[in-house]
Design a protein around this motif. Structure first.
Motif, PDB file in Angstrom:
ATOM      1  N   THR A   1      39.343 -52.632  28.350  1.00  0.00           N
ATOM      2  CA  THR A   1      38.666 -52.221  28.686  1.00  0.00           C
ATOM      3  C   THR A   1      38.210 -53.184  29.389  1.00  0.00           C
ATOM      4  O   THR A   1      36.638 -53.350  30.575  1.00  0.00           O
ATOM      5  N   ASP A   2      38.329 -55.013  29.272  1.00  0.00           N
ATOM      6  CA  ASP A   2      37.900 -55.505  29.493  1.00  0.00           C
ATOM      7  C   ASP A   2      38.905 -56.357  30.953  1.00  0.00           C
ATOM      8  O   ASP A   2      38.871 -57.306  31.880  1.00  0.00           O
ATOM      9  N   GLY A   3      39.494 -55.475  31.411  1.00  0.00           N
ATOM     10  CA  GLY A   3      41.103 -55.239  32.920  1.00  0.00           C
ATOM     11  C   GLY A   3      41.802 -55.732  32.840  1.00  0.00           C
ATOM     12  O   GLY A   3      42.600 -56.467  33.387  1.00  0.00           O
ATOM     13  N   ALA A   4      41.983 -56.439  31.177  1.00  0.00           N
ATOM     14  CA  ALA A   4      43.728 -57.461  31.383  1.00  0.00           C
ATOM     15  C   ALA A   4      44.849 -56.383  31.475  1.00  0.00           C
ATOM     16  O   ALA A   4      44.229 -55.738  30.838  1.00  0.00           O
ATOM     17  N   VAL A   5      45.629 -56.569  31.602  1.00  0.00           N
ATOM     18  CA  VAL A   5      47.495 -55.492  31.249  1.00  0.00           C
ATOM     19  C   VAL A   5      47.807 -56.439  30.668  1.00  0.00           C
ATOM     20  O   VAL A   5      48.162 -57.559  30.423  1.00  0.00           O
ATOM     21  N   LEU A   6      47.916 -54.796  29.396  1.00  0.00           N
ATOM     22  CA  LEU A   6      48.615 -54.900  28.585  1.00  0.00           C
ATOM     23  C   LEU A   6      50.145 -55.153  28.191  1.00  0.00           C
ATOM     24  O   LEU A   6      50.580 -55.556  27.460  1.00  0.00           O
ATOM     25  N   GLY A   7      50.375 -53.850  29.002  1.00  0.00           N
ATOM     26  CA  GLY A   7      51.670 -53.784  29.242  1.00  0.00           C
ATOM     27  C   GLY A   7      51.910 -51.953  29.783  1.00  0.00           C
ATOM     28  O   GLY A   7      51.543 -51.814  30.268  1.00  0.00           O
ATOM     29  N   THR A   8      52.960 -52.137  28.792  1.00  0.00           N
ATOM     30  CA  THR A   8      53.981 -50.421  29.135  1.00  0.00           C
ATOM     31  C   THR A   8      53.718 -49.551  27.552  1.00  0.00           C
ATOM     32  O   THR A   8      54.491 -50.228  26.257  1.00  0.00           O
ATOM     33  N   CYS A   9      52.591 -48.020  28.327  1.00  0.00           N
ATOM     34  CA  CYS A   9      53.132 -47.493  26.813  1.00  0.00           C
ATOM     35  C   CYS A   9      55.469 -47.624  26.243  1.00  0.00           C
ATOM     36  O   CYS A   9      55.560 -46.043  27.361  1.00  0.00           O
ATOM     37  N   VAL A  10      55.663 -47.780  25.077  1.00  0.00           N
ATOM     38  CA  VAL A  10      56.648 -47.515  24.952  1.00  0.00           C
ATOM     39  C   VAL A  10      57.137 -46.339  23.669  1.00  0.00           C
ATOM     40  O   VAL A  10      58.442 -46.056  24.116  1.00  0.00           O
ATOM     41  N   GLY A  11      56.051 -46.434  23.204  1.00  0.00           N
ATOM     42  CA  GLY A  11      56.825 -45.128  22.295  1.00  0.00           C
ATOM     43  C   GLY A  11      55.134 -44.392  21.584  1.00  0.00           C
ATOM     44  O   GLY A  11      54.076 -45.379  21.592  1.00  0.00           O
ATOM     45  N   VAL A  12      55.210 -43.087  20.880  1.00  0.00           N
ATOM     46  CA  VAL A  12      54.178 -42.642  20.274  1.00  0.00           C
ATOM     47  C   VAL A  12      55.285 -42.466  18.764  1.00  0.00           C
ATOM     48  O   VAL A  12      55.798 -41.398  18.852  1.00  0.00           O
ATOM     49  N   ASP A  13      54.678 -43.031  17.913  1.00  0.00           N
ATOM     50  CA  ASP A  13      54.415 -42.738  15.986  1.00  0.00           C
ATOM     51  C   ASP A  13      53.666 -41.678  15.830  1.00  0.00           C
ATOM     52  O   ASP A  13      52.172 -42.335  15.656  1.00  0.00           O
ATOM     53  N   ASN A  14      53.730 -41.525  14.289  1.00  0.00           N
ATOM     54  CA  ASN A  14      53.030 -40.914  13.616  1.00  0.00           C
ATOM     55  C   ASN A  14      53.817 -41.234  11.852  1.00  0.00           C
ATOM     56  O   ASN A  14      54.284 -40.347  11.984  1.00  0.00           O
ATOM     57  N   TYR A  15      52.524 -41.334  11.208  1.00  0.00           N
ATOM     58  CA  TYR A  15      52.916 -41.856  10.316  1.00  0.00           C
ATOM     59  C   TYR A  15      52.357 -41.438   8.935  1.00  0.00           C
ATOM     60  O   TYR A  15      52.267 -41.555   7.567  1.00  0.00           O
ATOM     61  N   GLY A  16      52.120 -39.869   9.519  1.00  0.00           N
ATOM     62  CA  GLY A  16      50.904 -39.444   8.586  1.00  0.00           C
ATOM     63  C   GLY A  16      48.954 -39.505   8.726  1.00  0.00           C
ATOM     64  O   GLY A  16      48.624 -38.384   8.485  1.00  0.00           O
ATOM     65  N   ALA A  17      48.586 -40.073   9.569  1.00  0.00           N
ATOM     66  CA  ALA A  17      47.498 -40.314   9.959  1.00  0.00           C
ATOM     67  C   ALA A  17      47.149 -40.052  11.387  1.00  0.00           C
ATOM     68  O   ALA A  17      45.966 -40.561  11.669  1.00  0.00           O
ATOM     69  N   GLY A  18      47.997 -39.670  12.342  1.00  0.00           N
ATOM     70  CA  GLY A  18      47.491 -39.734  13.852  1.00  0.00           C
ATOM     71  C   GLY A  18      48.661 -40.475  14.142  1.00  0.00           C
ATOM     72  O   GLY A  18      49.243 -41.148  13.934  1.00  0.00           O
ATOM     73  N   ASP A  19      48.528 -39.968  15.647  1.00  0.00           N
ATOM     74  CA  ASP A  19      49.454 -40.764  16.630  1.00  0.00           C
ATOM     75  C   ASP A  19      48.765 -42.665  16.391  1.00  0.00           C
ATOM     76  O   ASP A  19      47.599 -42.399  17.147  1.00  0.00           O
ATOM     77  N   VAL A  20      50.202 -43.226  16.965  1.00  0.00           N
ATOM     78  CA  VAL A  20      49.934 -44.256  17.309  1.00  0.00           C
ATOM     79  C   VAL A  20      50.817 -44.826  18.067  1.00  0.00           C
ATOM     80  O   VAL A  20      51.903 -44.321  18.542  1.00  0.00           O
ATOM     81  N   LEU A  21      49.804 -45.592  19.498  1.00  0.00           N
ATOM     82  CA  LEU A  21      50.656 -45.966  20.733  1.00  0.00           C
ATOM     83  C   LEU A  21      51.396 -47.431  20.223  1.00  0.00           C
ATOM     84  O   LEU A  21      50.989 -48.328  19.267  1.00  0.00           O
ATOM     85  N   ASP A  22      53.006 -47.268  20.343  1.00  0.00           N
ATOM     86  CA  ASP A  22      53.686 -48.819  20.665  1.00  0.00           C
ATOM     87  C   ASP A  22      53.550 -49.363  21.904  1.00  0.00           C
ATOM     88  O   ASP A  22      54.294 -48.408  23.021  1.00  0.00           O
ATOM     89  N   ILE A  23      53.409 -50.448  21.914  1.00  0.00           N
ATOM     90  CA  ILE A  23      52.823 -50.546  23.521  1.00  0.00           C
ATOM     91  C   ILE A  23      53.544 -51.875  23.520  1.00  0.00           C
ATOM     92  O   ILE A  23      53.190 -53.351  22.903  1.00  0.00           O
ATOM     93  N   GLU A  24      54.175 -52.054  24.879  1.00  0.00           N
ATOM     94  CA  GLU A  24      55.026 -53.435  25.333  1.00  0.00           C
ATOM     95  C   GLU A  24      54.580 -54.580  26.037  1.00  0.00           C
ATOM     96  O   GLU A  24      53.626 -53.789  27.220  1.00  0.00           O
ATOM     97  N   ARG A  25      54.506 -55.304  25.875  1.00  0.00           N
ATOM     98  CA  ARG A  25      53.625 -56.713  26.533  1.00  0.00           C
ATOM     99  C   ARG A  25      54.657 -57.167  27.490  1.00  0.00           C
ATOM    100  O   ARG A  25      56.006 -56.643  27.251  1.00  0.00           O
ATOM    101  N   PRO A  26      53.951 -57.951  29.347  1.00  0.00           N
ATOM    102  CA  PRO A  26      55.044 -57.964  29.755  1.00  0.00           C
ATOM    103  C   PRO A  26      56.214 -59.031  29.394  1.00  0.00           C
ATOM    104  O   PRO A  26      57.344 -59.215  29.442  1.00  0.00           O
ATOM    105  N   ASP A  27      55.695 -60.142  28.191  1.00  0.00           N
ATOM    106  CA  ASP A  27      56.319 -61.226  27.840  1.00  0.00           C
ATOM    107  C   ASP A  27      57.349 -60.200  26.617  1.00  0.00           C
ATOM    108  O   ASP A  27      57.929 -61.620  25.272  1.00  0.00           O
TER     109      ASP A  27
END
Length: 162
Positions: free
Chosen positions: A107-133
Motif C-alpha cells: 500500500t506504500d507503493g513498493a514492489v513486493l514480488g510475486t504470489c507463488v502459492g496459496v495455502d490453507n492451514y485451517g484458519a483461511g488462505d495464506v498467500l506465499d509471496i516471493e520477493r525479487p531476491d
C-alpha cells in the motif's frame, strides 16, 4: 486473468482394484463439484464413473484406462480443466489459480514480488509471496492484509509486508 490456464481439481493417488479404476485426492469442493466435468487434461482423460471413497477422496474410472497397470502409470497425475470451464465467482471470491503469478505491491507503493502459492492451514488462505531476491513471506488472505486484488495485481498492506 488467464482463462485458458489449466486449474488442478484433483490428483491421481494410485490404482484401485484390477479394472483400471483410480483413487483421487480432491482439491476442490468434493465429489459433486468434480462430477461437473467429463474431460480432464485437455481431453486426454474422459470420466466415465466417479464415486466418493468415504475418506475425503474419490474413486474414478476413465475411458482410456482399462487395466491396473495403466492406472498405476497415472499415479501423481494432476487432473486439470481450463480456468474458463470453472463457474463464475461472486464479488470477493477467487480461485487460487487466479492469484498465483500475480505481482504483489504494498500500500506504500513498493514492489513486493510475486504470489507463488496459496495455502490453507485451517484458519483461511495464506498467500506465499516471493520477493525479487528469492526470499519469501506469507500474508493471510484477509481484507486487512490484502485490501485489494484484481486480475493484474495484489495490494498488500505495508504492515504485512515487513
Amino acid at each position: 486473468m488467464t482463462h485458458d490456464r489449466p486449474v488442478t481439481l484433483a490428483a491421481i493417488a494410485g490404482a484401485h482394484g484390477v479394472a483400471g479404476e483410480v483413487r483421487l485426492k480432491l482439491f476442490g469442493e468434493g465429489v459433486a463439484a468434480l462430477k461437473a466435468y467429463k474431460a480432464f487434461n485437455g481431453g486426454t482423460l474422459t470420466l466415465e464413473k466417479l464415486r466418493d471413497d468415504g475418506k475425503g477422496g474419490a474413486i474414478a474410472r476413465f475411458a482410456e484406462v482399462t487395466t491396473r497397470n495403466a492406472a498405476e502409470g497415472l499415479r501423481s497425475t494432476a487432473l486439470t480443466v481450463p480456468r474458463s470451464a470453472l463457474p463464475p465467482l461472486a464479488d470477493g471470491e477467487y480461485y487460487h489459480a487466479d492469484l498465483i503469478g500475480l505481482p504483489a505491491h504494498s500500500t506504500d507503493g513498493a514492489v513486493l514480488g510475486t504470489c507463488v502459492g496459496v495455502d490453507n492451514y485451517g484458519a483461511g488462505d495464506v498467500l506465499d509471496i516471493e520477493r525479487p531476491d528469492g526470499k519469501r513471506f506469507m500474508v493471510p488472505m484477509r481484507a486487512e492484509a490484502v485490501p485489494e486484488w484484481n486480475a493484474d495485481r495484489l495490494l498488500i498492506d505495508a504492515l504485512y509486508a515487513e
